[in-house]
Design a protein around this motif. Sequence first.
Motif, PDB file in Angstrom:
ATOM      1  N   LYS A  63     -36.829 -45.376 -89.729  1.00 52.80           N
ATOM      2  CA  LYS A  63     -38.210 -45.089 -89.341  1.00 52.80           C
ATOM      3  C   LYS A  63     -38.552 -45.792 -88.035  1.00 52.80           C
ATOM      4  O   LYS A  63     -38.337 -46.992 -87.896  1.00 52.80           O
ATOM      5  N   GLU A  64     -39.103 -45.034 -87.089  1.00 50.52           N
ATOM      6  CA  GLU A  64     -39.464 -45.604 -85.794  1.00 50.52           C
ATOM      7  C   GLU A  64     -40.644 -46.571 -85.942  1.00 50.52           C
ATOM      8  O   GLU A  64     -41.693 -46.215 -86.471  1.00 50.52           O
ATOM      9  N   MET A  65     -40.444 -47.819 -85.462  1.00 50.81           N
ATOM     10  CA  MET A  65     -41.465 -48.847 -85.610  1.00 50.81           C
ATOM     11  C   MET A  65     -41.833 -49.503 -84.274  1.00 50.81           C
ATOM     12  O   MET A  65     -42.596 -50.474 -84.262  1.00 50.81           O
ATOM     13  N   ARG A  66     -41.307 -48.994 -83.184  1.00 55.26           N
ATOM     14  CA  ARG A  66     -41.603 -49.606 -81.887  1.00 55.26           C
ATOM     15  C   ARG A  66     -43.100 -49.614 -81.600  1.00 55.26           C
ATOM     16  O   ARG A  66     -43.787 -48.598 -81.729  1.00 55.26           O
ATOM     17  N   GLY A  67     -43.619 -50.804 -81.265  1.00 59.20           N
ATOM     18  CA  GLY A  67     -45.023 -50.932 -80.916  1.00 59.20           C
ATOM     19  C   GLY A  67     -45.971 -51.046 -82.086  1.00 59.20           C
ATOM     20  O   GLY A  67     -47.174 -51.179 -81.894  1.00 59.20           O
TER      21      GLY A  67
END
Length: 229
Positions: A63-67
């Motif tokens: 799962k994308e969690m950047r930022g």
Amino acid sequence: MLEVSGLRAGYGLSQVLFDMHLKIEQGEVVSLIGRNGMGKTTTVKSIMGLLKPSAGSVRINGKEMRGKQPFHIAQAGLGLVPEGRRAFGSLSVRENLLATASRASRWDLTRIYQLFPRLEERQQQLSKTLSGGEQQMLVVGRALMTGPQLLILDEATEGLAPIIRETIWNCLTTLKAEGETILVIDKNLKEMARVVDRHHIIEKGRQVWEGTPQQLAASPDLSHRYLGV
């Protein structure tokens, strides 16, 4: 479990990370090593949401969690033992541990006290009255109480007395044996060789080498070039 790719980040006009890559599989113990100022702590801050990257990807279990906000990162399964300890000084040892406890965690007070008996002895003391080493044990215990899927330790043994450093390394040996996933930032290659599966060397905001402790020990030119040892 964690995959960082193409990460760029910095402070104001000063860029620190340039196309940073890092991958950690479930159950691995890996390191991030390099000379001071090369971007190790900036990488951790970017992963934990304490610093907003300008580009790249931070994926936790796909799962994308950047930022994302730090509490979202923590909820996704990352636990941080930050550089400089940072226990809650006005709370007791016991209150510090319970403050971050997750119902889903397999860590409870009993297990933490088994790992660090000194914390049980001082459980009613305010954490600000503890020694530096005791505070570090407390912060490690506090991170475990969140039930992390990945435990990140940023210079967890820096500035500690030898006997306390040994306690921390013994703790990591125990955690590795139990299958915990761990990212370690530290300067002590000899002690890290006890627990680390793979080293990642970072130089000027990029990963420049990846390999086992045995491979690093067999390549003294790498240590001299990138670590100054």
